[in-house]
Design a protein around this motif. Structure first.
Motif, PDB file in Angstrom:
ATOM      1  N   ILE A   1     -57.948 -16.544  62.668  1.00  0.00           N
ATOM      2  CA  ILE A   1     -57.344 -15.468  61.870  1.00  0.00           C
ATOM      3  C   ILE A   1     -56.174 -16.009  61.050  1.00  0.00           C
ATOM      4  O   ILE A   1     -55.969 -15.604  59.902  1.00  0.00           O
ATOM      5  N   TYR A   2     -55.425 -16.944  61.608  1.00  0.00           N
ATOM      6  CA  TYR A   2     -54.341 -17.569  60.848  1.00  0.00           C
ATOM      7  C   TYR A   2     -54.907 -18.245  59.596  1.00  0.00           C
ATOM      8  O   TYR A   2     -54.382 -18.082  58.488  1.00  0.00           O
ATOM      9  N   GLY A   3     -56.000 -18.974  59.749  1.00  0.00           N
ATOM     10  CA  GLY A   3     -56.651 -19.600  58.589  1.00  0.00           C
ATOM     11  C   GLY A   3     -57.135 -18.571  57.582  1.00  0.00           C
ATOM     12  O   GLY A   3     -56.998 -18.756  56.366  1.00  0.00           O
ATOM     13  N   LEU A   4     -57.680 -17.465  58.072  1.00  0.00           N
ATOM     14  CA  LEU A   4     -58.130 -16.387  57.174  1.00  0.00           C
ATOM     15  C   LEU A   4     -56.942 -15.778  56.436  1.00  0.00           C
ATOM     16  O   LEU A   4     -57.042 -15.445  55.248  1.00  0.00           O
ATOM     17  N   SER A   5     -55.796 -15.647  57.118  1.00  0.00           N
ATOM     18  CA  SER A   5     -54.609 -15.072  56.465  1.00  0.00           C
ATOM     19  C   SER A   5     -54.148 -15.963  55.319  1.00  0.00           C
ATOM     20  O   SER A   5     -53.686 -15.467  54.284  1.00  0.00           O
ATOM     21  N   LYS A   6     -54.270 -17.273  55.495  1.00  0.00           N
ATOM     22  CA  LYS A   6     -53.899 -18.193  54.412  1.00  0.00           C
ATOM     23  C   LYS A   6     -54.878 -18.061  53.250  1.00  0.00           C
ATOM     24  O   LYS A   6     -54.467 -18.101  52.081  1.00  0.00           O
ATOM     25  N   MET A   7     -56.150 -17.867  53.557  1.00  0.00           N
ATOM     26  CA  MET A   7     -57.153 -17.693  52.502  1.00  0.00           C
ATOM     27  C   MET A   7     -56.899 -16.383  51.736  1.00  0.00           C
ATOM     28  O   MET A   7     -56.982 -16.346  50.508  1.00  0.00           O
ATOM     29  N   ILE A   8     -56.553 -15.320  52.459  1.00  0.00           N
ATOM     30  CA  ILE A   8     -56.250 -14.033  51.822  1.00  0.00           C
ATOM     31  C   ILE A   8     -55.025 -14.168  50.927  1.00  0.00           C
ATOM     32  O   ILE A   8     -55.018 -13.700  49.780  1.00  0.00           O
ATOM     33  N   LEU A   9     -53.984 -14.810  51.421  1.00  0.00           N
ATOM     34  CA  LEU A   9     -52.774 -15.001  50.613  1.00  0.00           C
ATOM     35  C   LEU A   9     -53.072 -15.839  49.390  1.00  0.00           C
ATOM     36  O   LEU A   9     -52.608 -15.533  48.286  1.00  0.00           O
ATOM     37  N   LYS A  10     -53.866 -16.877  49.546  1.00  0.00           N
ATOM     38  CA  LYS A  10     -54.219 -17.727  48.405  1.00  0.00           C
ATOM     39  C   LYS A  10     -54.980 -16.935  47.348  1.00  0.00           C
ATOM     40  O   LYS A  10     -54.809 -17.159  46.150  1.00  0.00           O
ATOM     41  N   THR A  11     -55.790 -15.975  47.777  1.00  0.00           N
ATOM     42  CA  THR A  11     -56.517 -15.118  46.840  1.00  0.00           C
ATOM     43  C   THR A  11     -55.553 -14.312  45.977  1.00  0.00           C
ATOM     44  O   THR A  11     -55.796 -14.094  44.810  1.00  0.00           O
ATOM     45  N   THR A  12     -54.446 -13.887  46.577  1.00  0.00           N
ATOM     46  CA  THR A  12     -53.515 -13.038  45.833  1.00  0.00           C
ATOM     47  C   THR A  12     -52.483 -13.825  45.045  1.00  0.00           C
ATOM     48  O   THR A  12     -52.035 -13.381  44.001  1.00  0.00           O
ATOM     49  N   SER A  13     -52.111 -14.994  45.529  1.00  0.00           N
ATOM     50  CA  SER A  13     -51.013 -15.707  44.875  1.00  0.00           C
ATOM     51  C   SER A  13     -51.372 -17.112  44.410  1.00  0.00           C
ATOM     52  O   SER A  13     -50.604 -17.723  43.685  1.00  0.00           O
ATOM     53  N   LEU A  14     -52.504 -17.624  44.857  1.00  0.00           N
ATOM     54  CA  LEU A  14     -52.930 -18.990  44.598  1.00  0.00           C
ATOM     55  C   LEU A  14     -51.965 -20.018  45.170  1.00  0.00           C
ATOM     56  O   LEU A  14     -52.031 -21.184  44.862  1.00  0.00           O
ATOM     57  N   LYS A  15     -51.026 -19.560  46.034  1.00  0.00           N
ATOM     58  CA  LYS A  15     -50.090 -20.466  46.672  1.00  0.00           C
ATOM     59  C   LYS A  15     -50.010 -20.132  48.154  1.00  0.00           C
ATOM     60  O   LYS A  15     -49.965 -18.965  48.523  1.00  0.00           O
TER      61      LYS A  15
ATOM     62  N   LEU B   1     -57.833  -6.670  39.623  1.00  0.00           N
ATOM     63  CA  LEU B   1     -58.204  -7.560  40.730  1.00  0.00           C
ATOM     64  C   LEU B   1     -59.080  -8.723  40.288  1.00  0.00           C
ATOM     65  O   LEU B   1     -59.318  -9.642  41.063  1.00  0.00           O
ATOM     66  N   LYS B   2     -59.519  -8.713  39.040  1.00  0.00           N
ATOM     67  CA  LYS B   2     -60.269  -9.863  38.523  1.00  0.00           C
ATOM     68  C   LYS B   2     -59.410 -11.120  38.519  1.00  0.00           C
ATOM     69  O   LYS B   2     -59.919 -12.227  38.572  1.00  0.00           O
ATOM     70  N   GLU B   3     -58.097 -10.917  38.454  1.00  0.00           N
ATOM     71  CA  GLU B   3     -57.162 -12.047  38.451  1.00  0.00           C
ATOM     72  C   GLU B   3     -57.050 -12.703  39.827  1.00  0.00           C
ATOM     73  O   GLU B   3     -56.527 -13.797  39.942  1.00  0.00           O
ATOM     74  N   HIS B   4     -57.507 -12.021  40.848  1.00  0.00           N
ATOM     75  CA  HIS B   4     -57.336 -12.493  42.223  1.00  0.00           C
ATOM     76  C   HIS B   4     -58.665 -12.995  42.766  1.00  0.00           C
ATOM     77  O   HIS B   4     -59.375 -12.309  43.484  1.00  0.00           O
ATOM     78  N   GLU B   5     -58.957 -14.235  42.408  1.00  0.00           N
ATOM     79  CA  GLU B   5     -60.214 -14.842  42.831  1.00  0.00           C
ATOM     80  C   GLU B   5     -60.032 -15.596  44.146  1.00  0.00           C
ATOM     81  O   GLU B   5     -58.942 -16.047  44.480  1.00  0.00           O
ATOM     82  N   LEU B   6     -61.124 -15.720  44.852  1.00  0.00           N
ATOM     83  CA  LEU B   6     -61.174 -16.540  46.054  1.00  0.00           C
ATOM     84  C   LEU B   6     -61.500 -17.955  45.584  1.00  0.00           C
ATOM     85  O   LEU B   6     -62.626 -18.249  45.199  1.00  0.00           O
ATOM     86  N   VAL B   7     -60.485 -18.805  45.542  1.00  0.00           N
ATOM     87  CA  VAL B   7     -60.622 -20.142  44.948  1.00  0.00           C
ATOM     88  C   VAL B   7     -60.761 -21.186  46.051  1.00  0.00           C
ATOM     89  O   VAL B   7     -59.887 -21.319  46.904  1.00  0.00           O
ATOM     90  N   PHE B   8     -61.860 -21.902  46.000  1.00  0.00           N
ATOM     91  CA  PHE B   8     -62.071 -23.008  46.931  1.00  0.00           C
ATOM     92  C   PHE B   8     -61.713 -24.332  46.262  1.00  0.00           C
ATOM     93  O   PHE B   8     -61.130 -25.204  46.873  1.00  0.00           O
ATOM     94  N   ASN B   9     -62.091 -24.465  45.014  1.00  0.00           N
ATOM     95  CA  ASN B   9     -61.696 -25.599  44.177  1.00  0.00           C
ATOM     96  C   ASN B   9     -61.979 -25.202  42.728  1.00  0.00           C
ATOM     97  O   ASN B   9     -62.424 -24.080  42.463  1.00  0.00           O
ATOM     98  N   GLU B  10     -61.727 -26.074  41.793  1.00  0.00           N
ATOM     99  CA  GLU B  10     -61.898 -25.739  40.373  1.00  0.00           C
ATOM    100  C   GLU B  10     -63.320 -25.309  40.025  1.00  0.00           C
ATOM    101  O   GLU B  10     -63.528 -24.481  39.154  1.00  0.00           O
ATOM    102  N   GLU B  11     -64.298 -25.861  40.708  1.00  0.00           N
ATOM    103  CA  GLU B  11     -65.695 -25.550  40.389  1.00  0.00           C
ATOM    104  C   GLU B  11     -66.228 -24.351  41.158  1.00  0.00           C
ATOM    105  O   GLU B  11     -67.233 -23.757  40.774  1.00  0.00           O
ATOM    106  N   PHE B  12     -65.588 -23.985  42.260  1.00  0.00           N
ATOM    107  CA  PHE B  12     -66.133 -22.929  43.111  1.00  0.00           C
ATOM    108  C   PHE B  12     -65.108 -21.818  43.318  1.00  0.00           C
ATOM    109  O   PHE B  12     -64.171 -21.955  44.099  1.00  0.00           O
ATOM    110  N   LYS B  13     -65.303 -20.726  42.569  1.00  0.00           N
ATOM    111  CA  LYS B  13     -64.440 -19.555  42.651  1.00  0.00           C
ATOM    112  C   LYS B  13     -65.323 -18.328  42.809  1.00  0.00           C
ATOM    113  O   LYS B  13     -66.402 -18.259  42.230  1.00  0.00           O
TER     114      LYS B  13
END
Length: 192
Positions: free
Chosen positions: A87-101, A136-148
């Protein structure tokens, strides 16, 4: 006179202990669900979903002991502690979706309390960002430059998954002999 003095001192100590407990509850977000926004937008609805997740996670993990964290329903399953890590890892993924940081802590060894705190803080930061989101289009789930992936995938991916696993923690802690605190009302988002 001595009994009165002793009674007053004991009463003061008890009051200070209760106040200290109340302050520690306020150190972490999601003891209660925050006030609902005044308007329904895509961003406020997404933020409220994360707030509900944060509230459930707060109470699912409140008061977990080492024996609870070690509990594993079977050989193939995750332990409660491993579920907290996930869940901690998922929380980081969720935050990255909203802020990319996100704060990178790949090499840090965190205690359960530190992971719990960071997880709740990540949920709160993501919620606060989404409350002000206009698109919300601005808030993508980014894995890397090629996979969003679009935000839709954040909803059915890490957000829903973290809700799912928070429920698993509730079940596992009950099985390890430490059920969740009574008085948690998920409908109202409060604790009696």
């Amino acid at each position: 006179m001595q009994r009165t003095y002793t009674f007053i001192v004991l009463t003061f100590i008890i009051m200070m202990s209760v106040n200290a407990q109340e302050l520690s509850k306020q150190d972490l977000p999601y003891y209660q669900i925050p006030e609902a926004p005044d308007s329904f937008t895509a961003g406020t609805v997404a933020a409220r979903t994360i707030d509900a997740l944060g509230f459930r996670y707060y109470w699912a993990t409140e008061g977990l002991q080492p024996k609870d964290l070690e509990y594993k329903p079977n050989k193939e399953g995750r332990s409660t502690g491993e579920t907290v890590d996930h869940i901690y890892g998922l929380s980081k993924m969720i935050l990255k979706t909203t802020s990319l940081k996100i704060d990178e802590d790949k090499n840090q060894k965190l205690t359960f309390k530190e992971k719990r705190k960071k997880t709740l803080e990540n949920f709160k930061k993501a919620s606060d960002i989404l409350k002000n989101a206009t698109d919300l289009k601005e808030h993508e789930l980014v894995f890397n430059e090629e996979f969003k992936l679009p935000f839709w995938n954040a909803i059915n991916g890490p957000i829903a998954d973290a809700i799912w696993h928070s429920g698993q923690i509730v079940v596992m802690r009950r099985s390890s002999g430490n059920p969740m605190t009574k008085g948690v009302n998920v409908l109202m988002g409060t604790k009696k």
